[in-house]
Design an enzyme around this catalytic site. Sequence first.
Site, PDB file in Angstrom:
ATOM      1  N   LYS A   1      10.333  -8.432  -1.035  1.00 54.62           N
ATOM      2  CA  LYS A   1       9.279  -8.542  -0.026  1.00 54.62           C
ATOM      3  C   LYS A   1       9.739  -9.292   1.225  1.00 54.62           C
ATOM      4  CE  LYS A   1       7.041  -6.349  -3.087  1.00 54.62           C
ATOM      5  NZ  LYS A   1       6.974  -4.890  -3.006  1.00 54.62           N
TER       6      LYS A   1
ATOM      7  N   GLY B   1       2.147  -7.084  -5.208  1.00 58.73           N
ATOM      8  CA  GLY B   1       0.944  -6.727  -5.940  1.00 58.73           C
ATOM      9  C   GLY B   1       0.177  -7.946  -6.435  1.00 58.73           C
TER      10      GLY B   1
ATOM     11  N   GLU C   1       3.584 -17.706   4.676  1.00 58.56           N
ATOM     12  CA  GLU C   1       2.774 -17.072   5.728  1.00 58.56           C
ATOM     13  C   GLU C   1       1.498 -17.856   5.952  1.00 58.56           C
ATOM     14  OE1 GLU C   1       1.843 -13.173   4.155  1.00 58.56           O
ATOM     15  OE2 GLU C   1       3.707 -12.327   4.926  1.00 58.56           O
TER      16      GLU C   1
ATOM     17  N   GLU D   1       3.011  -4.982   2.166  1.00 57.79           N
ATOM     18  CA  GLU D   1       4.118  -4.433   1.398  1.00 57.79           C
ATOM     19  C   GLU D   1       4.061  -2.912   1.456  1.00 57.79           C
ATOM     20  OE1 GLU D   1       2.974  -5.339  -3.059  1.00 57.79           O
ATOM     21  OE2 GLU D   1       2.844  -7.196  -1.924  1.00 57.79           O
TER      22      GLU D   1
ATOM     23  N   ARG E   1       5.831   4.864  -4.123  1.00 61.35           N
ATOM     24  CA  ARG E   1       5.454   5.782  -5.210  1.00 61.35           C
ATOM     25  C   ARG E   1       4.161   6.504  -4.840  1.00 61.35           C
ATOM     26  NH1 ARG E   1       3.344   0.597  -6.664  1.00 61.35           N
ATOM     27  NH2 ARG E   1       1.076   0.736  -6.579  1.00 61.35           N
TER      28      ARG E   1
HETATM   29  C1  MV4 Z   1      -2.150 -12.409   1.604  1.00 58.22           C
HETATM   30  C2  MV4 Z   1      -3.502 -12.840   1.621  1.00 58.22           C
HETATM   31  C3  MV4 Z   1      -3.891 -13.666   2.643  1.00 58.22           C
HETATM   32  N1  MV4 Z   1      -3.005 -14.052   3.587  1.00 58.22           N
HETATM   33  N2  MV4 Z   1      -1.308 -12.832   2.560  1.00 58.22           N
HETATM   34  C4  MV4 Z   1      -2.302 -10.022  -2.558  1.00 58.22           C
HETATM   35  C5  MV4 Z   1      -1.522  -8.826  -2.968  1.00 58.22           C
HETATM   36  C6  MV4 Z   1      -0.387  -8.724  -2.041  1.00 58.22           C
HETATM   37  N3  MV4 Z   1      -0.170  -7.368  -1.671  1.00 58.22           N
HETATM   38  C7  MV4 Z   1      -0.761  -9.556  -0.863  1.00 58.22           C
HETATM   39  N4  MV4 Z   1      -1.931 -10.303  -1.222  1.00 58.22           N
HETATM   40  C8  MV4 Z   1      -2.502 -11.157  -0.337  1.00 58.22           C
HETATM   41  N5  MV4 Z   1      -1.689 -11.591   0.664  1.00 58.22           N
HETATM   42  C9  MV4 Z   1      -1.736 -13.639   3.517  1.00 58.22           C
HETATM   43  N6  MV4 Z   1      -0.874 -14.053   4.458  1.00 58.22           N
HETATM   44  C10 MV4 Z   1      -4.341 -12.405   0.590  1.00 58.22           C
HETATM   45  C11 MV4 Z   1      -3.847 -11.569  -0.393  1.00 58.22           C
HETATM   46  C12 MV4 Z   1      -4.784 -11.214  -1.425  1.00 58.22           C
HETATM   47  C13 MV4 Z   1      -5.228  -9.919  -1.596  1.00 58.22           C
HETATM   48  C14 MV4 Z   1      -4.762  -8.883  -0.815  1.00 58.22           C
HETATM   49  C15 MV4 Z   1      -5.217  -7.614  -0.998  1.00 58.22           C
HETATM   50  C16 MV4 Z   1      -6.134  -7.346  -1.993  1.00 58.22           C
HETATM   51  C17 MV4 Z   1      -6.601  -8.353  -2.805  1.00 58.22           C
HETATM   52  C18 MV4 Z   1      -6.155  -9.643  -2.621  1.00 58.22           C
HETATM   53  C19 MV4 Z   1      -6.652 -10.643  -3.438  1.00 58.22           C
HETATM   54  C20 MV4 Z   1      -6.204 -11.909  -3.253  1.00 58.22           C
HETATM   55  C21 MV4 Z   1      -5.269 -12.192  -2.259  1.00 58.22           C
END
Ligand code: MV4
Length: 447
Positions: free
Chosen positions: A116, A164, A200, A288, A292
């Site tokens: 990542k 994820g 971040e 990300e 797939r």
């Molecule tokens: C974050 C975020 C808030 N701020 N990054 C969770 C899965 C991964 N793909 C990235 N995620 C998150 N990254 C920053 N800078 C909050 C999440 C996150 C989230 C993102 C998408 C769907 C559900 C989530 C649940 C908790 C946190």
Amino acid sequence: MFNKILIANRGEIALRIIRTCKEMGIPTVAVYSEADRDSLHVKFADEAVCIGPAASRDSYLKIPSILAAAEITNADAIHPGYGFLAENAEFSRICAEHDIKFIGPSPKAISSMGDKAVAKATMIANKVPVVPGSDGVVNSYEEAVKVCDTIGFPVIIKASAGGGGRGMRVVLEASELKKNFEMCRNEASTAFNNPEVYIERFVQNPHHVEIQILADQHGNALSLGERDCSLQRRHQKILEEAPSPLVTPELREKMGIAATNAALSVNYEGAGTVEFLVDDDLNFYFMEMNTRIQVEHPVTEQITGYDLIEEQIKIAAGANIKDYKVELIGHSIECRINAEDPAFNFRPSAGEITVFHPPGGQGVRLDTHAYSGYRIPPHYDSMIAKLIVTAKTRPEAIIKMRRALEEFIIEGIQTTIPYHIQLMDDPNFNKGSVSTKYLETSFEFKK
Ligand code: MV4
């Protein structure tokens, strides 16, 4: 075109892939574990090979057994589906070495998106918006302090090898940084064998919006619009829809360009998904890229008319997509039906499905491998069906989904159907104003 495709997967997605292969006139090979002898993918494929015992690591994850099955059946391509080996760069490489076409991106594209921190650096270099944060990996607490001094709290620390939702820690204030930084590195080291983390700014109450892309072997990439996947529990998606109630035509255009640039930057091939966070001010940030086909791909198929599995196969065989046009028509919603009891914190509910009555009617699609008398093996994922509805507008799609859910009878096990019915009546869901926090903080299932 390929002479025979082996499907290195099980369940609804194996069946989904077999269906498209049949329509394309391509013979199929199913592989199955001892626990899946009575599965529909085994019955519906032209040939089937048992590849080992129930445990995934001894069957669906066992590369030598899958390659052996491809060789004895003379399959010249492998479709990995989702999960299992779908994002395994090593598997993609070994297929190529054996002259079997892996239906998906190159090992290099998979691994550069799998790390990542590398993926984020690639996005920055290609002007795809990212959340402000560290310049790559942060190796010491002293360095972490400096980064947080510039970006301010709250921050989120993420493992480079995570993704994820795995290997992340939110830090609200400076006094909590040292402990969390060290714990995040330790956990990453144990879980992924790689202690590297990056930092971040933490985006509060974001929406999860992802762009479906296709890219061919000739340098063309195309956006098929977005899916809103904000309704999640513990990083498991519960419901997905397309288009997103949040996204305007202008934002869609910008995110589509960012997503195709992301794909082109790694010479991507096939179907892929670029995941973004979108905040309340409609700023979007790359999170990300999933290399797939995804569980929720049907909602995009419903509003674009493309069969994404067919496109994956055609692209793998060398097709050119430069003349493809995309028009988004209507609204589609997918509910994931899991063999879980929502009244008891979604505990798994294995056993035999005694009655399985599928819903039907105009605009209703059910992707499932379940049937009356099917015994759900305890070894795999709890998702047993995806109910997908399509209508002209979002309110009509919600009404149709509620009707279809009520028509859907599953007996013998507990499922998430009652949870979805309650969700269809939820005022905030109906307004389309739900963030990724919603299900865990503001929605309560009443038995
Ligand atoms: C974050 C975020 C808030 N701020 N990054 C969770 C899965 C991964 N793909 C990235 N995620 C998150 N990254 C920053 N800078 C909050 C999440 C996150 C989230 C993102 C998408 C769907 C559900 C989530 C649940 C908790 C946190």
